[in-house]
Design a protein around this motif. Structure first.
Motif, PDB file in Angstrom:
ATOM      1  N   UNK A   1      -5.356   3.092  16.309  1.00 28.11           N
ATOM      2  CA  UNK A   1      -5.859   2.866  14.956  1.00 28.11           C
ATOM      3  C   UNK A   1      -6.133   1.396  14.711  1.00 28.11           C
ATOM      4  N   UNK A   2      -7.108   1.128  13.867  1.00 29.20           N
ATOM      5  CA  UNK A   2      -7.432  -0.228  13.464  1.00 29.20           C
ATOM      6  C   UNK A   2      -6.313  -0.767  12.569  1.00 29.20           C
ATOM      7  N   UNK A   3      -6.121  -2.066  12.580  1.00 33.29           N
ATOM      8  CA  UNK A   3      -5.069  -2.692  11.777  1.00 33.29           C
ATOM      9  C   UNK A   3      -5.284  -2.443  10.281  1.00 33.29           C
ATOM     10  N   UNK A   4      -6.514  -2.211   9.861  1.00 33.87           N
ATOM     11  CA  UNK A   4      -6.826  -1.977   8.452  1.00 33.87           C
ATOM     12  C   UNK A   4      -6.827  -0.497   8.082  1.00 33.87           C
ATOM     13  N   UNK A   5      -6.426   0.362   8.975  1.00 40.49           N
ATOM     14  CA  UNK A   5      -6.408   1.795   8.710  1.00 40.49           C
ATOM     15  C   UNK A   5      -5.422   2.100   7.581  1.00 40.49           C
TER      16      UNK A   5
ATOM     17  N   UNK B   1      -3.579   4.605   7.031  1.00 41.49           N
ATOM     18  CA  UNK B   1      -2.339   5.205   7.511  1.00 41.49           C
ATOM     19  C   UNK B   1      -1.332   4.140   7.924  1.00 41.49           C
ATOM     20  N   UNK B   2      -1.784   3.137   8.657  1.00 40.08           N
ATOM     21  CA  UNK B   2      -0.881   2.072   9.080  1.00 40.08           C
ATOM     22  C   UNK B   2      -0.404   1.250   7.891  1.00 40.08           C
ATOM     23  N   UNK B   3      -1.300   0.983   6.956  1.00 40.76           N
ATOM     24  CA  UNK B   3      -0.924   0.227   5.764  1.00 40.76           C
ATOM     25  C   UNK B   3       0.127   0.987   4.970  1.00 40.76           C
ATOM     26  N   UNK B   4      -0.085   2.280   4.780  1.00 42.62           N
ATOM     27  CA  UNK B   4       0.867   3.110   4.050  1.00 42.62           C
ATOM     28  C   UNK B   4       2.209   3.150   4.775  1.00 42.62           C
ATOM     29  N   UNK B   5       2.195   3.301   6.086  1.00 41.33           N
ATOM     30  CA  UNK B   5       3.426   3.364   6.866  1.00 41.33           C
ATOM     31  C   UNK B   5       4.214   2.062   6.761  1.00 41.33           C
ATOM     32  N   UNK B   6       3.536   0.935   6.856  1.00 42.10           N
ATOM     33  CA  UNK B   6       4.214  -0.364   6.739  1.00 42.10           C
ATOM     34  C   UNK B   6       4.813  -0.539   5.349  1.00 42.10           C
TER      35      UNK B   6
END
Length: 66
Positions: free
Chosen positions: A7-11, A13-18
């Protein structure tokens, strides 16, 4: 192999997870009954994050349609 590798760093899903990792979710899951028999129980925190992300995505979809 982690999903974050694909996944891209701006995805979202990753933002929500962090964002969710920064919260203490255990205080919301205090009364989960113990598991003694049968299949291995799912991870309660991961399940909560999955449900909340689904609600988040659905609200974005609905507001973008109107």
């Amino acid at each position: 192999m982690f999903i974050s590798d694909f996944l891209d760093i701006n995805d979202p899903l990753l933002t929500f997870d962090k964002f969710m990792e920064g919260m203490n979710l255990n205080k919301y899951l205090k009364n989960v009954p113990k598991h003694y028999t049968g299949r291995i129980r799912y991870n309660s925190i991961d399940m909560l994050k999955t449900v909340l992300f689904r609600i988040y995505v659905r609200r974005i979809y609905i507001t973008s349609r109107t």
